[in-house]
Design a protein around this motif. Structure first.
Motif, mmCIF file in Angstrom:
data_model
loop_
_atom_site.group_PDB
_atom_site.id
_atom_site.type_symbol
_atom_site.label_atom_id
_atom_site.label_comp_id
_atom_site.label_asym_id
_atom_site.label_seq_id
_atom_site.Cartn_x
_atom_site.Cartn_y
_atom_site.Cartn_z
ATOM 1 N N GLY C 94 0.798 -1.222 0.000
ATOM 2 C CA GLY C 94 0.000 0.000 0.000
ATOM 3 C C GLY C 94 0.829 1.270 0.000
ATOM 4 N N SER C 95 2.052 1.198 0.470
ATOM 5 C CA SER C 95 2.893 2.416 0.500
ATOM 6 C C SER C 95 4.336 1.988 0.302
ATOM 7 C CB SER C 95 2.714 3.196 1.798
ATOM 8 O OG SER C 95 2.763 2.335 2.906
ATOM 9 N N LEU C 96 4.720 1.882 -0.942
ATOM 10 C CA LEU C 96 6.046 1.360 -1.272
ATOM 11 C C LEU C 96 7.137 2.315 -0.785
ATOM 12 C CD1 LEU C 96 5.503 -0.028 -4.905
ATOM 13 C CD2 LEU C 96 5.276 -1.229 -2.712
ATOM 14 N N PRO C 97 8.129 1.763 -0.080
ATOM 15 C CA PRO C 97 9.207 2.609 0.440
ATOM 16 C C PRO C 97 10.317 2.794 -0.594
ATOM 17 C CG PRO C 97 9.473 0.389 1.272
ATOM 18 C CD PRO C 97 8.251 0.373 0.383
ATOM 19 N N PHE C 98 9.928 3.094 -1.836
ATOM 20 C CA PHE C 98 10.917 3.313 -2.894
ATOM 21 C C PHE C 98 10.655 4.668 -3.544
ATOM 22 C CE2 PHE C 98 10.576 -1.269 -2.410
ATOM 23 C CZ PHE C 98 11.906 -1.592 -2.184
ATOM 24 N N ALA C 99 11.753 5.303 -3.919
ATOM 25 C CA ALA C 99 11.651 6.655 -4.469
ATOM 26 C C ALA C 99 10.968 6.646 -5.835
ATOM 27 C CB ALA C 99 13.048 7.268 -4.587
ATOM 28 N N THR C 100 10.361 7.738 -6.182
ATOM 29 C CA THR C 100 9.738 7.951 -7.481
ATOM 30 C C THR C 100 10.790 7.792 -8.585
ATOM 31 O OG1 THR C 100 8.188 9.437 -6.420
ATOM 32 C CG2 THR C 100 8.424 9.680 -8.806
ATOM 33 N N ASP C 101 10.413 7.105 -9.682
ATOM 34 C CA ASP C 101 11.340 6.914 -10.826
ATOM 35 C C ASP C 101 12.649 6.227 -10.435
ATOM 36 O OD1 ASP C 101 9.571 8.225 -12.431
ATOM 37 O OD2 ASP C 101 10.789 10.009 -12.728
ATOM 38 N N SER C 102 12.590 5.225 -9.581
ATOM 39 C CA SER C 102 13.845 4.628 -9.109
ATOM 40 C C SER C 102 14.082 3.197 -9.600
ATOM 41 C CB SER C 102 13.891 4.646 -7.577
ATOM 42 O OG SER C 102 12.858 3.843 -7.047
ATOM 43 N N VAL C 103 13.091 2.588 -10.258
ATOM 44 C CA VAL C 103 13.168 1.167 -10.578
ATOM 45 C C VAL C 103 12.932 0.953 -12.077
ATOM 46 C CG1 VAL C 103 12.028 -1.059 -10.175
ATOM 47 C CG2 VAL C 103 12.379 0.517 -8.266
ATOM 48 N N ASP D 7 20.062 4.810 -1.860
ATOM 49 C CA ASP D 7 19.795 5.537 -3.118
ATOM 50 C C ASP D 7 18.338 5.399 -3.549
ATOM 51 O OD1 ASP D 7 22.516 5.689 -3.069
ATOM 52 O OD2 ASP D 7 22.847 4.278 -4.727
ATOM 53 N N ILE D 8 17.711 4.324 -3.116
ATOM 54 C CA ILE D 8 16.408 4.001 -3.706
ATOM 55 C C ILE D 8 15.268 3.947 -2.687
ATOM 56 C CG2 ILE D 8 17.445 1.680 -3.954
ATOM 57 C CD1 ILE D 8 15.234 0.902 -5.807
ATOM 58 N N VAL D 9 15.571 3.583 -1.419
ATOM 59 C CA VAL D 9 14.461 3.542 -0.455
ATOM 60 C C VAL D 9 14.084 4.942 0.018
ATOM 61 C CG1 VAL D 9 14.724 1.194 0.473
ATOM 62 C CG2 VAL D 9 16.040 3.092 1.477
ATOM 63 N N CYS D 10 12.874 5.033 0.542
ATOM 64 C CA CYS D 10 12.392 6.315 1.073
ATOM 65 C C CYS D 10 11.388 6.018 2.165
ATOM 66 C CB CYS D 10 11.767 7.158 -0.044
ATOM 67 S SG CYS D 10 10.245 6.474 -0.703
ATOM 68 N N CYS D 11 10.954 7.045 2.822
ATOM 69 C CA CYS D 11 9.931 6.898 3.857
ATOM 70 C C CYS D 11 8.631 6.443 3.194
ATOM 71 C CB CYS D 11 9.717 8.242 4.565
ATOM 72 S SG CYS D 11 8.363 8.226 5.760
ATOM 73 N N PRO D 12 8.025 5.359 3.677
ATOM 74 C CA PRO D 12 6.790 4.877 3.049
ATOM 75 C C PRO D 12 5.639 5.878 3.181
ATOM 76 C CG PRO D 12 7.221 3.689 5.107
ATOM 77 C CD PRO D 12 8.445 4.504 4.807
#
Ligand SMILES: Nc1ncnc2c1ncn2[C@@H]1O[C@H](CSCC[C@H](N)C(=O)O)[C@@H](O)[C@H]1O
Ligand SMILES: Nc1ncnc2c1ncn2[C@@H]1O[C@H](CSCC[C@H](N)C(=O)O)[C@@H](O)[C@H]1O
Lengths: 62, 225, 225, 62
Positions: C94-103, D7-12
């Motif tokens: 429901g709330s992916l802990p990955f940055a926008t445009d990162s994958v 580099d890729i994870v962030c606060c959910p």
């Protein structure tokens, strides 16, 4: 060909619209006629219901 | 010899139907994957007998157009259907006679590599596709399929032999996103017992299995963003 | 029961490995189609034992991350590899802990429909994907697979049962282009002789053939434009 | 976890960057520590080499 093909075909050379002249029609099918580019004036024949939209040099080469 | 001369001859001698039968083994799986919706406009490049369009119409696409450089091919294809929503056009891969952003999906089976300039053809496909449209490009003649390499010897039209990677790179260069690449197996062709080998084409049964069951048809799917 | 409680229990009782074995029959074909390049970053949603990441690393992706809501699953998955470029994260669909445009590419097998809000999850996938990235979403639980409908009875987490068409429509609504949809056959599961039927799951052999060979795993491929 | 995961994870919750505090490291692997959101200040634990980035209400619910 059906007349609604005109919505999508274009001149292979300059991609402008084509104008239809019908020589022979059968039911809703255009059996022979000409498609003429509204921009460059190149004419493409319709024969046996199939428009020949090869670039003119390839059409004549055969 | 030109595309027209070469393939008009194929059409006149009934090879359009022979290809349909052989290509259907893998083409049907390729077609099944296409995300077509009712009402879509689809285009088949190098349509041959036009079987792909007849199959797509059964899935209710709105209009299905086949382009072929050989007038006899188009004439045959036209004679195989009475469907009002299917149409055929004689034209060349190098300068598609279709308007920009006019097509939802493009299919092509065993034809793309005959293009005199495949990069130009990719750019043309990109141009005619609507945003979100797909290009399903299927070929049996490609680098990894070494069994196909000799085909060029028996045909007068120059063929382009790309690798899997070439397809991906060139699609991207033309502005298409590569959504998928796959080897689609031909599980239908009959492979005789080992005793039948060597044949004219294959030294061993293993080779024939590799050719059809493992290499099969190379499919590359591009998406117009 | 929460996702965490339900699936931690699965992990503790070794069901992660059992799933891997069963799912691999079709997942390997799905993974093979993904247009990954060396150096890409890939994400596996609901990674379970993490087998998908190990397979993708063999194709030289740069970094491979698995997300799972059950800490025991992630712990197991981590213990199955020493690979420096593979990492695991506990998180929720429901709330992916990955940055926008990162994958570059997202894969998910037999997990998406556990999301409490699948539309929100699609929007999250869309967000984390780079332009041109793909979402390979594979499920065995879906409307057309009537044999799967009873699964909900034996699991405490609420499951979403979409049809093929629902997947296409909802992907599009989330801003993903649908590049492909396919039923990927499981050709490996052994189907006993007709005499063995009825079994607990299938009345007739034909039903089992339909379930595995024809319906198989539903794959929907989305592309971030 | 490896440090380049940052580099890729962030606060959910708010998708902002996370800051890493290392408690225990083994070779290049961060075994335990904390990831803290640079925006909302929420702290996420790293345990046994795995960051737990569940939204806080789900983390505690179990
Ligand atoms: N440059 C070109 N422009 C248009 N059509 C071409 C072409 N080069 C080859 N073709 C056509 O492409 C077809 C290849 S044979 C494949 C036919 C069909 N798709 C099938 O799967 O059976 C032939 O019909 C040939 O006439
Ligand atoms: N809302 C959610 N957020 C994160 N992970 C979830 C989730 N709901 C279910 N999962 C995880 O999804 C997995 C489904 S089982 C499938 C595992 C693996 N992909 C395989 O093919 O075998 C479980 O590991 C479960 O913990």
């Amino acid at each position: 060909m059906k007349e609604d093909l005109l919505d999508i075909v274009c001149c292979p050379l300059d991609k402008h619209d084509l104008e239809l002249d019908i020589d022979e029609e059968e039911d809703d099918d255009i059996v022979s006629g000409t498609l003429t580019c509204t921009e460059c004036g190149e004419a493409y024949p319709i024969e046996d219901g199939i428009p020949n939209l090869l670039p003119p040099d390839m059409r004549e080469a055969a | 010899m030109s595309v027209r001369e070469e393939f008009d001859e194929w059409a006149a001698s009934g090879r359009d139907k022979g290809m349909e039968e052989r290509h259907w083994h893998t083409a049907k799986h390729v077609l099944a994957r296409m995300p077509v919706e009712a009402g879509d406009t689809v285009l088949d490049l190098g349509t041959g007998s036009g079987y792909a369009l007849r199959a797509l119409r059964q899935r209710d696409v709105g209009r299905a157009y086949g382009l072929d450089g050989a007038p006899e091919m188009a004439r045959n294809a036209r004679s195989y259907t009475e469907d009002d929503r299917v149409g055929y056009v004689v034209g060349d891969f190098g300068s598609l006679p279709f308007a920009t952003d006019s097509v939802d999906h493009v299919f092509s089976m065993e034809a793309f590599y005959y293009s005199a300039d495949p990069l130009e053809t990719l750019a043309e496909v990109r141009r005619v596709l609507r945003p979100g449209g797909t290009f399903y490009c299927a070929v049996n003649y490609y680098e990894e399929n070494t069994y196909s390499h000799a085909w060029q010897d028996s045909i007068s039209v120059e063929m382009t032999r790309w690798s899997r990677e070439d397809y991906r790179r060139n699609f991207r260069e033309a502005g298409l996103v590569v959504a998928e690449q796959d080897n689609v197996a031909d599980r239908e062709i009959e492979i005789p017992d080992a005793a039948a080998f060597p044949t004219e084409e294959f030294d061993t049964r293993e080779e024939m299995v590799e050719r059809y069951r493992r290499l099969g048809t190379l499919l590359t799917v591009g998406v117009a963003p």
